[in-house]
Design a protein around this motif. Structure first.
Motif, PDB file in Angstrom:
ATOM      1  N   ASP A 290       0.828  -1.209   0.000  1.00 20.09           N
ATOM      2  CA  ASP A 290       0.000   0.000   0.000  1.00 20.09           C
ATOM      3  C   ASP A 290       0.860   1.255   0.000  1.00 20.09           C
ATOM      4  N   GLU A 291       1.917   1.236   0.772  1.00 21.27           N
ATOM      5  CA  GLU A 291       2.804   2.401   0.842  1.00 21.27           C
ATOM      6  C   GLU A 291       3.495   2.656  -0.482  1.00 21.27           C
ATOM      7  N   GLY A 292       3.645   1.610  -1.282  1.00 21.08           N
ATOM      8  CA  GLY A 292       4.321   1.769  -2.561  1.00 21.08           C
ATOM      9  C   GLY A 292       3.411   2.123  -3.720  1.00 21.08           C
ATOM     10  N   LEU A 293       2.140   2.301  -3.474  1.00 20.78           N
ATOM     11  CA  LEU A 293       1.199   2.601  -4.553  1.00 20.78           C
ATOM     12  C   LEU A 293       1.541   3.904  -5.285  1.00 20.78           C
ATOM     13  N   SER A 294       2.080   4.861  -4.579  1.00 19.71           N
ATOM     14  CA  SER A 294       2.364   6.167  -5.187  1.00 19.71           C
ATOM     15  C   SER A 294       3.852   6.403  -5.446  1.00 19.71           C
ATOM     16  N   ASP A 295       4.686   5.393  -5.187  1.00 23.67           N
ATOM     17  CA  ASP A 295       6.132   5.566  -5.349  1.00 23.67           C
ATOM     18  C   ASP A 295       6.755   4.247  -5.789  1.00 23.67           C
ATOM     19  N   ASP A 296       7.345   4.224  -6.986  1.00 24.96           N
ATOM     20  CA  ASP A 296       7.940   2.994  -7.500  1.00 24.96           C
ATOM     21  C   ASP A 296       9.115   2.515  -6.662  1.00 24.96           C
ATOM     22  N   LYS A 297       9.872   3.441  -6.102  1.00 28.14           N
ATOM     23  CA  LYS A 297      11.015   3.044  -5.280  1.00 28.14           C
ATOM     24  C   LYS A 297      10.549   2.311  -4.028  1.00 28.14           C
ATOM     25  N   VAL A 298       9.500   2.829  -3.403  1.00 22.59           N
ATOM     26  CA  VAL A 298       8.960   2.177  -2.214  1.00 22.59           C
ATOM     27  C   VAL A 298       8.364   0.828  -2.580  1.00 22.59           C
TER      28      VAL A 298
ATOM     29  N   ALA B 185       9.256  -1.064  -5.101  1.00 26.97           N
ATOM     30  CA  ALA B 185      10.370  -1.968  -5.387  1.00 26.97           C
ATOM     31  C   ALA B 185      10.984  -2.498  -4.089  1.00 26.97           C
ATOM     32  N   GLY B 186      11.084  -1.631  -3.096  1.00 29.80           N
ATOM     33  CA  GLY B 186      11.616  -2.068  -1.801  1.00 29.80           C
ATOM     34  C   GLY B 186      10.718  -3.111  -1.154  1.00 29.80           C
ATOM     35  N   ALA B 187       9.404  -2.928  -1.294  1.00 28.93           N
ATOM     36  CA  ALA B 187       8.460  -3.894  -0.721  1.00 28.93           C
ATOM     37  C   ALA B 187       8.573  -5.245  -1.417  1.00 28.93           C
ATOM     38  N   ALA B 188       8.704  -5.217  -2.764  1.00 27.35           N
ATOM     39  CA  ALA B 188       8.847  -6.468  -3.516  1.00 27.35           C
ATOM     40  C   ALA B 188      10.170  -7.143  -3.202  1.00 27.35           C
ATOM     41  N   TRP B 189      11.228  -6.364  -3.112  1.00 25.56           N
ATOM     42  CA  TRP B 189      12.551  -6.910  -2.780  1.00 25.56           C
ATOM     43  C   TRP B 189      12.534  -7.562  -1.397  1.00 25.56           C
ATOM     44  N   ARG B 190      11.922  -6.912  -0.457  1.00 29.18           N
ATOM     45  CA  ARG B 190      11.858  -7.450   0.904  1.00 29.18           C
ATOM     46  C   ARG B 190      11.009  -8.711   0.967  1.00 29.18           C
ATOM     47  N   ARG B 191       9.885  -8.702   0.273  1.00 27.56           N
ATOM     48  CA  ARG B 191       8.956  -9.827   0.381  1.00 27.56           C
ATOM     49  C   ARG B 191       9.434 -11.054  -0.391  1.00 27.56           C
ATOM     50  N   PHE B 192       9.889 -10.857  -1.614  1.00 29.18           N
ATOM     51  CA  PHE B 192      10.251 -11.990  -2.460  1.00 29.18           C
ATOM     52  C   PHE B 192      11.688 -12.467  -2.258  1.00 29.18           C
ATOM     53  N   TYR B 193      12.575 -11.551  -1.868  1.00 34.83           N
ATOM     54  CA  TYR B 193      13.994 -11.927  -1.787  1.00 34.83           C
ATOM     55  C   TYR B 193      14.643 -11.623  -0.440  1.00 34.83           C
ATOM     56  N   SER B 194      13.838 -11.239   0.538  1.00 36.65           N
ATOM     57  CA  SER B 194      14.341 -10.988   1.905  1.00 36.65           C
ATOM     58  C   SER B 194      15.512 -10.015   1.916  1.00 36.65           C
ATOM     59  N   LEU B 195      15.479  -9.022   1.017  1.00 33.59           N
ATOM     60  CA  LEU B 195      16.514  -7.979   0.922  1.00 33.59           C
ATOM     61  C   LEU B 195      17.893  -8.565   0.614  1.00 33.59           C
ATOM     62  N   SER B 196      17.925  -9.697  -0.064  1.00 29.53           N
ATOM     63  CA  SER B 196      19.199 -10.318  -0.411  1.00 29.53           C
ATOM     64  C   SER B 196      19.953  -9.465  -1.429  1.00 29.53           C
TER      65      SER B 196
ATOM     66  N   ARG C  85      10.863  -6.137 -12.765  1.00 27.37           N
ATOM     67  CA  ARG C  85       9.787  -6.814 -13.491  1.00 27.37           C
ATOM     68  C   ARG C  85       8.541  -6.947 -12.618  1.00 27.37           C
ATOM     69  N   ILE C  86       8.754  -7.184 -11.334  1.00 20.46           N
ATOM     70  CA  ILE C  86       7.604  -7.276 -10.420  1.00 20.46           C
ATOM     71  C   ILE C  86       6.891  -5.929 -10.330  1.00 20.46           C
ATOM     72  N   VAL C  87       7.666  -4.847 -10.242  1.00 22.19           N
ATOM     73  CA  VAL C  87       7.074  -3.511 -10.155  1.00 22.19           C
ATOM     74  C   VAL C  87       6.314  -3.180 -11.436  1.00 22.19           C
ATOM     75  N   HIS C  88       6.903  -3.477 -12.593  1.00 24.52           N
ATOM     76  CA  HIS C  88       6.229  -3.212 -13.861  1.00 24.52           C
ATOM     77  C   HIS C  88       4.945  -4.030 -13.982  1.00 24.52           C
ATOM     78  N   PHE C  89       5.017  -5.276 -13.531  1.00 25.76           N
ATOM     79  CA  PHE C  89       3.821  -6.125 -13.558  1.00 25.76           C
ATOM     80  C   PHE C  89       2.708  -5.519 -12.707  1.00 25.76           C
ATOM     81  N   ILE C  90       3.053  -5.059 -11.508  1.00 20.25           N
ATOM     82  CA  ILE C  90       2.051  -4.480 -10.600  1.00 20.25           C
ATOM     83  C   ILE C  90       1.395  -3.256 -11.236  1.00 20.25           C
ATOM     84  N   ARG C  91       2.197  -2.360 -11.791  1.00 20.43           N
ATOM     85  CA  ARG C  91       1.660  -1.145 -12.386  1.00 20.43           C
ATOM     86  C   ARG C  91       0.739  -1.461 -13.561  1.00 20.43           C
ATOM     87  N   HIS C  92       1.168  -2.366 -14.411  1.00 20.04           N
ATOM     88  CA  HIS C  92       0.389  -2.703 -15.590  1.00 20.04           C
ATOM     89  C   HIS C  92      -0.903  -3.418 -15.193  1.00 20.04           C
TER      90      HIS C  92
END
Length: 249
Positions: free
Chosen positions: A184-192, A194-205, A215-222
């Motif tokens: 939800d916090e990332g709805l208005s900011d791609d950087k935020v 992307a950080g949410a996707a990175w944390r959730r899918f890859y544990s900030l690795s 690609r996850i961010v682009h998928f979400i927006r589209h």
């Protein structure tokens, strides 16, 4: 004649009615106090005992029943239509239950965002105010369907222990709530986002490829753009969602 009317009133006032709580569409609360009935009983007499019972348990509340079915049908569009194999392969995710849940969780969140928009109203200050309406109810039904599915899938895992399964569901629930907030916090900011996707899918690795997160961010927006174009009536009565392929982003 007068005696007959007096007896009729006494019989009506002492009929074994129970108070029923209509606050929840599918719950019935039995009471012991008799229901106070108006002297004019013509409307009440038209309903049979069966109809009264069906109304009490929610079977005759067609609007709520349809909305609940809509929520379940919308959720089923996720596990039935999402190409999980593509997500595993293209984003280098392990083919595990945890990965399945994260992918499902993301698609469910997309549905929640779209359906909660049904309860958004513009105010005089150009801000949107959310009210609890049909969107909120369907949102809860989608989440309810998710956890019902998760519970069934965990039970099917080889050697699943009921106690461990309950703990896993509790842990997933906590992760789910945190993910909803992060997305939800990332709805208005791609950087935020992307950080949410990175944390959730890859544990900030630090070993993850940046293109996977992009690609996850682009998928979400589209996907959000496509969902937003679906008319409210189609989304409500024809809950069929065609999900985009992650390979196209």
């Amino acid at each position: 004649m007068n005696r007959s009317r007096i007896l009729s009133k006494i019989f009506w006032r002492h009929r074994p009615f129970s108070q029923i709580d209509y606050a929840r569409p599918c719950s019935v609360t039995l009471g012991t106090n008799p229901l106070i009935i108006r002297e004019q009983c013509t409307v009440i007499l038209k309903d049979s005992y069966i109809k009264k019972f069906m109304k009490a348990v929610g079977w005759m509340d067609q609007e709520r029943t349809r909305l609940k079915l809509t929520g379940y049908f919308l959720y089923e569009c996720v596990p039935d239509k999402v190409a999980y194999a593509e997500w595993f392969e293209d984003l280098e995710l392990p083919d595990t239950f945890a990965s399945w849940f994260m992918i499902t969780e993301l698609h469910v969140w997309l549905l929640l965002v779209r359906y909660m928009a049904e309860d958004a109203m513009a105010t005089g200050t150009d801000k949107k105010k959310y009210v609890k309406g049909d969107g909120h109810f369907v949102r809860n039904c989608i989440i309810e369907a998710l956890w019902a599915d998760v519970g069934n899938r965990i039970k099917l895992l080889e050697g699943a222990n009921p106690a461990i399964a309950r703990n896993q569901v509790t842990e997933l629930s906590e992760q789910f709530q945190a993910s909803l907030v992060a997305y939800d916090e990332g709805l208005s900011d791609d950087k935020v986002l992307a950080g949410a996707a990175w944390r959730r899918f890859y544990s900030l690795s630090e070993d993850v490829k940046a293109e996977h997160v992009a690609r996850i961010v682009h998928f979400i927006r589209h996907q959000l753009s496509i969902l937003d174009k679906i008319p409210s009536e189609d989304l409500r009565w024809k809950p069929q969602i065609d999900w985009l392929s992650i390979r196209n982003h």
